[in-house]
Scaffold this motif. Sequence first.
Motif, PDB file in Angstrom:
ATOM      1  N   TYR A  25       0.818  -1.211   0.000  1.00 25.77           N
ATOM      2  CA  TYR A  25       0.000   0.000   0.000  1.00 25.77           C
ATOM      3  C   TYR A  25       0.850   1.260   0.000  1.00 25.77           C
ATOM      4  N   ASN A  26       1.950   1.203   0.690  1.00 26.67           N
ATOM      5  CA  ASN A  26       2.788   2.391   0.808  1.00 26.67           C
ATOM      6  C   ASN A  26       4.224   1.990   1.088  1.00 26.67           C
ATOM      7  N   HIS A  27       5.140   2.634   0.379  1.00 28.18           N
ATOM      8  CA  HIS A  27       6.569   2.489   0.653  1.00 28.18           C
ATOM      9  C   HIS A  27       6.950   3.620   1.579  1.00 28.18           C
ATOM     10  N   GLY A  28       7.246   3.300   2.804  1.00 27.51           N
ATOM     11  CA  GLY A  28       7.711   4.309   3.743  1.00 27.51           C
ATOM     12  C   GLY A  28       9.222   4.377   3.703  1.00 27.51           C
ATOM     13  N   HIS A  29       9.804   4.617   4.844  1.00 25.45           N
ATOM     14  CA  HIS A  29      11.266   4.679   4.929  1.00 25.45           C
ATOM     15  C   HIS A  29      11.895   3.302   4.759  1.00 25.45           C
TER      16      HIS A  29
END
Length: 75
Positions: free
Chosen positions: A66-70
């Motif tokens: 869903y999301n690429h964070g750090h």
Amino acid sequence: QQDFNLSRSLLLVTGRLTSEMVSKAVNARLPVVGSLAIATDLGIHLAMNAHLTLLGRLKDSNFWLYNHGHAKVIP
């Protein structure tokens, strides 16, 4: 009371990734949260704002990113 550094940990759950679950992960400074279930729209939005890597529908051979964070995911 001890302080734990969870910045190199991940949380795996079986339930939906709701805004409440994501908020708790952000407050605990977890970089990655994954689940066997899907994420809610608000959970995804919160993960994006907090730079949290969010994974859903974890299966043997695939998952939804869903999301690429750090923290980066390399399949």
